[in-house]
Motif scaffolding. Structure first.
Motif, PDB file in Angstrom:
ATOM      1  N   HIS A 190      -0.022 -12.492  25.366  1.00  0.00           N
ATOM      2  CA  HIS A 190      -1.254 -12.959  25.983  1.00  0.00           C
ATOM      3  C   HIS A 190      -1.147 -13.133  27.501  1.00  0.00           C
ATOM      4  N   GLU A 196       0.102 -10.335  21.459  1.00  0.00           N
ATOM      5  CA  GLU A 196      -1.203 -10.848  21.836  1.00  0.00           C
ATOM      6  C   GLU A 196      -1.732 -11.745  20.723  1.00  0.00           C
ATOM      7  N   VAL A 197      -2.614 -12.669  21.074  1.00  0.00           N
ATOM      8  CA  VAL A 197      -3.183 -13.593  20.093  1.00  0.00           C
ATOM      9  C   VAL A 197      -3.936 -12.817  19.007  1.00  0.00           C
TER      10      VAL A 197
END
Length: 69
Positions: free
Chosen positions: A42, A15-16
């Motif tokens: 993401h 994920e970012v």
């Protein structure tokens, strides 16, 4: 603002921005599940649809059990 509705979090490793369970539980006061996922990021619905779907189904089962009591 704190959130009090039943909440589930699927934490994907790519994920970012990573949200540790401690941070999540401070915001979401009715956290039902926090699932650290094995893979994905993401765009989890495209990357790992099966993992995400299973997690959503698990959350729904937990919430529905609680409502029946």
């Amino acid at each position: 603002l704190p959130v009090y509705v039943p909440t589930a979090v699927a934490s994907f490793p790519n994920e970012v921005m990573h949200s540790p369970k401690l941070w999540v539980s401070q915001k979401y006061h009715n956290l039902k599940t926090y699932t650290p996922m094995a893979r994905g990021g993401h765009f989890a619905a495209m990357e790992e649809p099966k993992l995400l779907a299973e997690d959503v189904q698990n959350f729904v089962k937990i919430v529905e059990k609680r409502k029946k009591k």
